[in-house]
Design a protein around this motif. Structure first.
Motif, PDB file in Angstrom:
ATOM      1  N   ARG A  98       0.830  -1.203   0.000  1.00 18.08           N
ATOM      2  CA  ARG A  98       0.000   0.000   0.000  1.00 18.08           C
ATOM      3  C   ARG A  98       0.865   1.254   0.000  1.00 18.08           C
ATOM      4  N   THR A  99       1.995   1.202   0.700  1.00 23.94           N
ATOM      5  CA  THR A  99       2.908   2.342   0.733  1.00 23.94           C
ATOM      6  C   THR A  99       3.442   2.642  -0.662  1.00 23.94           C
ATOM      7  N   VAL A 100       3.771   1.587  -1.389  1.00 23.32           N
ATOM      8  CA  VAL A 100       4.259   1.765  -2.764  1.00 23.32           C
ATOM      9  C   VAL A 100       3.153   2.367  -3.628  1.00 23.32           C
ATOM     10  N   GLU A 101       1.932   1.858  -3.462  1.00 20.10           N
ATOM     11  CA  GLU A 101       0.808   2.386  -4.245  1.00 20.10           C
ATOM     12  C   GLU A 101       0.579   3.865  -3.952  1.00 20.10           C
ATOM     13  N   LEU A 102       0.582   4.219  -2.653  1.00 21.46           N
ATOM     14  CA  LEU A 102       0.365   5.621  -2.285  1.00 21.46           C
ATOM     15  C   LEU A 102       1.491   6.503  -2.796  1.00 21.46           C
ATOM     16  N   SER A 103       2.714   5.990  -2.726  1.00 17.67           N
ATOM     17  CA  SER A 103       3.851   6.760  -3.233  1.00 17.67           C
ATOM     18  C   SER A 103       3.699   7.020  -4.724  1.00 17.67           C
ATOM     19  N   GLN A 104       3.245   6.008  -5.450  1.00 19.01           N
ATOM     20  CA  GLN A 104       3.039   6.168  -6.889  1.00 19.01           C
ATOM     21  C   GLN A 104       1.911   7.162  -7.173  1.00 19.01           C
ATOM     22  N   GLN A 105       0.839   7.080  -6.366  1.00 19.94           N
ATOM     23  CA  GLN A 105      -0.277   7.999  -6.551  1.00 19.94           C
ATOM     24  C   GLN A 105       0.138   9.439  -6.258  1.00 19.94           C
ATOM     25  N   LEU A 106       0.901   9.622  -5.179  1.00 16.06           N
ATOM     26  CA  LEU A 106       1.362  10.965  -4.838  1.00 16.06           C
ATOM     27  C   LEU A 106       2.283  11.519  -5.920  1.00 16.06           C
ATOM     28  N   HIS A 107       3.137  10.644  -6.442  1.00 14.18           N
ATOM     29  CA  HIS A 107       4.036  11.071  -7.517  1.00 14.18           C
ATOM     30  C   HIS A 107       3.243  11.476  -8.750  1.00 14.18           C
ATOM     31  N   PHE A 108       2.202  10.699  -9.047  1.00 11.23           N
ATOM     32  CA  PHE A 108       1.363  11.027 -10.199  1.00 11.23           C
ATOM     33  C   PHE A 108       0.635  12.349  -9.975  1.00 11.23           C
ATOM     34  N   MET A 109       0.090  12.538  -8.757  1.00 15.13           N
ATOM     35  CA  MET A 109      -0.636  13.775  -8.472  1.00 15.13           C
ATOM     36  C   MET A 109       0.297  14.985  -8.566  1.00 15.13           C
ATOM     37  N   GLN A 110       1.521  14.824  -8.081  1.00 11.32           N
ATOM     38  CA  GLN A 110       2.463  15.935  -8.156  1.00 11.32           C
ATOM     39  C   GLN A 110       2.800  16.260  -9.605  1.00 11.32           C
ATOM     40  N   GLN A 111       2.971  15.225 -10.412  1.00  8.22           N
ATOM     41  CA  GLN A 111       3.234  15.457 -11.843  1.00  8.22           C
ATOM     42  C   GLN A 111       2.030  16.115 -12.502  1.00  8.22           C
TER      43      GLN A 111
END
Length: 208
Positions: free
Chosen positions: A89-102
């Motif tokens: 879940r941490t990896v998923e959230l990290s990916q989501q946050l990275h996507f949102m920032q982009q």
């Protein structure tokens, strides 16, 4: 004759009594043996009961130990599974946050988002250019810590009104950029909610 017989009976009774009182006579030894044998049997029964109780206690202890080992193993498995899910879940959230920032970085206008207490949670590089501050000096601060009192009061008033009514908000306002230039911009803002449905804060976009 009667007196003679009484004397014999009396003498025999006295002899019997002396024999009973004599610890060395056979009858006394036999009686003592019986008493000792009965005592040994009694003590043996007590010992057998104690051994039975000890065996039962050992069985209960062994069962408890086995149950404890089983529960410990189950907890370890559950913890490992939870740890794996948390990592995933941490990896998923990290990916989501990275996507949102982009995503917000792709927006040309200044983008910002605040919590329900109107502290900045994040922004894009266009907002950094607008304030003249890096995101690290914006996050966690309120408008009053960044802008002049007059501008901060206006931003705060509009934000409070939006949080109270919820939904979206669009209005025109005069803002001062970091280079000192004053511009009229359109604010497009909307509230966002937490998983429990309560208001978590707002997100805003500034367009010239």
């Amino acid at each position: 004759e009667i007196r003679r017989r009484d004397k014999i009976i009396t003498a025999l009774m006295n002899q019997v009594q002396r024999n009973l009182n004599n610890p060395d006579n056979d009858f006394s030894l036999l009686q003592t043996t019986f008493v000792l044998e009965e005592e040994v049997q009694h003590r043996t029964r007590e010992l057998e009961h104690a051994l039975d109780d000890l065996a039962a206690a050992n069985r209960e202890t062994e069962a408890s130990r086995h149950l404890l080992e089983q529960r410990t193993e189950e907890l370890q498995k559950a913890y490992s599974q939870l740890e794996r899910r948390v990592a995933e879940r941490t990896v998923e959230l990290s990916q989501q946050l990275h996507f949102m920032q982009q995503l917000i970085e792709a927006i040309p206008g200044p983008v910002f988002y605040k919590d329900a207490q109107l502290h900045y949670l994040g922004c894009n590089s266009a907002f950094e250019a607008f304030t003249g501050l890096p995101a690290s000096q914006v996050i966690g601060k309120s408008p009053r810590a960044i802008f002049s009192k007059e501008l901060a009061d206006g931003y705060t008033f509009a934000d409070r009104e939006l949080l109270d009514k919820q939904g979206s908000q669009i209005y025109e306002s005069l803002v001062r950029y970091a280079d000192g230039e004053m511009r009229d911009v359109m604010f497009h803002k909307a509230t966002f909610t937490r998983p429990d449905g309560t208001v978590g804060g707002l997100v805003g976009l500034m367009l010239d």
